[in-house]
Design a protein around this motif. Structure first.
Motif, PDB file in Angstrom:
ATOM      1  N   ARG A   4     -14.090  44.017  14.348  1.00 45.56           N
ATOM      2  CA  ARG A   4     -15.250  43.329  13.799  1.00 45.56           C
ATOM      3  C   ARG A   4     -15.096  41.823  13.944  1.00 45.56           C
ATOM      4  O   ARG A   4     -14.037  41.263  13.664  1.00 45.56           O
ATOM      5  CB  ARG A   4     -15.446  43.689  12.336  1.00 45.56           C
ATOM      6  CG  ARG A   4     -16.752  43.159  11.805  1.00 45.56           C
ATOM      7  CD  ARG A   4     -17.128  43.811  10.531  1.00 45.56           C
ATOM      8  NE  ARG A   4     -18.431  43.305  10.128  1.00 45.56           N
ATOM      9  CZ  ARG A   4     -19.108  43.763   9.126  1.00 45.56           C
ATOM     10  NH1 ARG A   4     -18.620  44.746   8.409  1.00 45.56           N
ATOM     11  NH2 ARG A   4     -20.266  43.257   8.824  1.00 45.56           N
ATOM     12  N   PHE A   5     -16.166  41.169  14.410  1.00 44.31           N
ATOM     13  CA  PHE A   5     -16.190  39.714  14.535  1.00 44.31           C
ATOM     14  C   PHE A   5     -16.372  39.121  13.149  1.00 44.31           C
ATOM     15  O   PHE A   5     -17.284  39.479  12.421  1.00 44.31           O
ATOM     16  CB  PHE A   5     -17.348  39.281  15.444  1.00 44.31           C
ATOM     17  CG  PHE A   5     -17.530  37.789  15.524  1.00 44.31           C
ATOM     18  CD1 PHE A   5     -16.632  37.010  16.227  1.00 44.31           C
ATOM     19  CD2 PHE A   5     -18.597  37.177  14.906  1.00 44.31           C
ATOM     20  CE1 PHE A   5     -16.793  35.635  16.322  1.00 44.31           C
ATOM     21  CE2 PHE A   5     -18.774  35.806  14.988  1.00 44.31           C
ATOM     22  CZ  PHE A   5     -17.868  35.040  15.692  1.00 44.31           C
ATOM     23  N   PHE A  26     -21.961  35.278  23.270  1.00 46.61           N
ATOM     24  CA  PHE A  26     -20.640  35.819  23.577  1.00 46.61           C
ATOM     25  C   PHE A  26     -20.460  35.879  25.087  1.00 46.61           C
ATOM     26  O   PHE A  26     -21.327  36.381  25.804  1.00 46.61           O
ATOM     27  CB  PHE A  26     -20.491  37.215  22.968  1.00 46.61           C
ATOM     28  CG  PHE A  26     -20.502  37.183  21.470  1.00 46.61           C
ATOM     29  CD1 PHE A  26     -19.310  37.122  20.766  1.00 46.61           C
ATOM     30  CD2 PHE A  26     -21.687  37.186  20.762  1.00 46.61           C
ATOM     31  CE1 PHE A  26     -19.301  37.068  19.383  1.00 46.61           C
ATOM     32  CE2 PHE A  26     -21.696  37.134  19.375  1.00 46.61           C
ATOM     33  CZ  PHE A  26     -20.498  37.079  18.687  1.00 46.61           C
ATOM     34  N   TYR A  27     -19.298  35.344  25.568  1.00 49.39           N
ATOM     35  CA  TYR A  27     -19.031  35.247  26.995  1.00 49.39           C
ATOM     36  C   TYR A  27     -17.646  35.779  27.330  1.00 49.39           C
ATOM     37  O   TYR A  27     -16.750  35.796  26.478  1.00 49.39           O
ATOM     38  CB  TYR A  27     -19.078  33.774  27.444  1.00 49.39           C
ATOM     39  CG  TYR A  27     -20.396  33.102  27.212  1.00 49.39           C
ATOM     40  CD1 TYR A  27     -21.449  33.302  28.089  1.00 49.39           C
ATOM     41  CD2 TYR A  27     -20.600  32.273  26.121  1.00 49.39           C
ATOM     42  CE1 TYR A  27     -22.675  32.685  27.894  1.00 49.39           C
ATOM     43  CE2 TYR A  27     -21.817  31.647  25.908  1.00 49.39           C
ATOM     44  CZ  TYR A  27     -22.860  31.854  26.797  1.00 49.39           C
ATOM     45  OH  TYR A  27     -24.071  31.249  26.599  1.00 49.39           O
ATOM     46  N   ALA A  43     -18.447  51.026  19.540  1.00 48.33           N
ATOM     47  CA  ALA A  43     -18.847  50.243  20.714  1.00 48.33           C
ATOM     48  C   ALA A  43     -19.731  51.047  21.659  1.00 48.33           C
ATOM     49  O   ALA A  43     -19.547  51.051  22.875  1.00 48.33           O
ATOM     50  CB  ALA A  43     -17.633  49.676  21.438  1.00 48.33           C
ATOM     51  N   THR A  44     -20.728  51.710  21.081  1.00 49.70           N
ATOM     52  CA  THR A  44     -21.662  52.496  21.891  1.00 49.70           C
ATOM     53  C   THR A  44     -23.071  51.903  21.914  1.00 49.70           C
ATOM     54  O   THR A  44     -23.856  52.258  22.784  1.00 49.70           O
ATOM     55  CB  THR A  44     -21.750  53.944  21.375  1.00 49.70           C
ATOM     56  OG1 THR A  44     -22.178  53.929  20.014  1.00 49.70           O
ATOM     57  CG2 THR A  44     -20.408  54.653  21.492  1.00 49.70           C
ATOM     58  N   LEU A  64     -16.509  43.752  18.618  1.00 48.32           N
ATOM     59  CA  LEU A  64     -16.024  43.214  19.884  1.00 48.32           C
ATOM     60  C   LEU A  64     -14.997  44.145  20.515  1.00 48.32           C
ATOM     61  O   LEU A  64     -14.250  44.819  19.806  1.00 48.32           O
ATOM     62  CB  LEU A  64     -15.340  41.865  19.648  1.00 48.32           C
ATOM     63  CG  LEU A  64     -16.110  40.832  18.834  1.00 48.32           C
ATOM     64  CD1 LEU A  64     -15.247  39.598  18.620  1.00 48.32           C
ATOM     65  CD2 LEU A  64     -17.411  40.471  19.514  1.00 48.32           C
ATOM     66  N   VAL A  65     -14.961  44.141  21.847  1.00 50.65           N
ATOM     67  CA  VAL A  65     -13.938  44.871  22.598  1.00 50.65           C
ATOM     68  C   VAL A  65     -13.274  43.870  23.531  1.00 50.65           C
ATOM     69  O   VAL A  65     -13.888  43.400  24.487  1.00 50.65           O
ATOM     70  CB  VAL A  65     -14.546  46.044  23.388  1.00 50.65           C
ATOM     71  CG1 VAL A  65     -13.481  46.734  24.223  1.00 50.65           C
ATOM     72  CG2 VAL A  65     -15.241  47.030  22.462  1.00 50.65           C
ATOM     73  N   GLY A  66     -12.051  43.482  23.239  1.00 52.02           N
ATOM     74  CA  GLY A  66     -11.336  42.516  24.053  1.00 52.02           C
ATOM     75  C   GLY A  66     -11.542  41.093  23.575  1.00 52.02           C
ATOM     76  O   GLY A  66     -11.945  40.848  22.444  1.00 52.02           O
TER      77      GLY A  66
END
Length: 84
Positions: A4-5, A26-27, A43-44, A64-66
């Motif tokens: 979670r962000f 987000f980049y 994350a779907t 977030l993922v990564g």
């Protein structure tokens, strides 16, 4: 699995923390290539990019993922925080 962000306390103008209509972009790290965030821990379900603060200045849950670079802009698109 996503994480979670958690954003720091932002002041995006007029002494309001945070402000209605603020934008989080987000980049991919070190680029200007947008990177997906998600509305769910699995994350779907992708979020919009940018994620927009609601009328009370609150962002919905962001997963977030990564690694990411994150940029905060106010509702007038003036950058408030993040890499330049």
């Amino acid at each position: 699995m996503a994480s979670r962000f958690t954003s720091p306390l932002f002041d995006v103008g007029s002494g309001i923390k945070p402000a209605s209509g603020a934008l989080l972009y987000f980049y991919e790290v070190g680029t200007v290539n947008p990177k997906d965030t998600y509305t769910d821990e699995a994350a779907t379900i992708p979020s919009a990019n940018p994620v927009v603060a609601d009328s009370t200045g609150v962002f919905a849950a962001i997963w977030l993922v990564g690694a990411y670079d994150v940029v905060l802009k106010d509702k007038n698109l003036v950058q408030q925080w993040g890499p330049e």
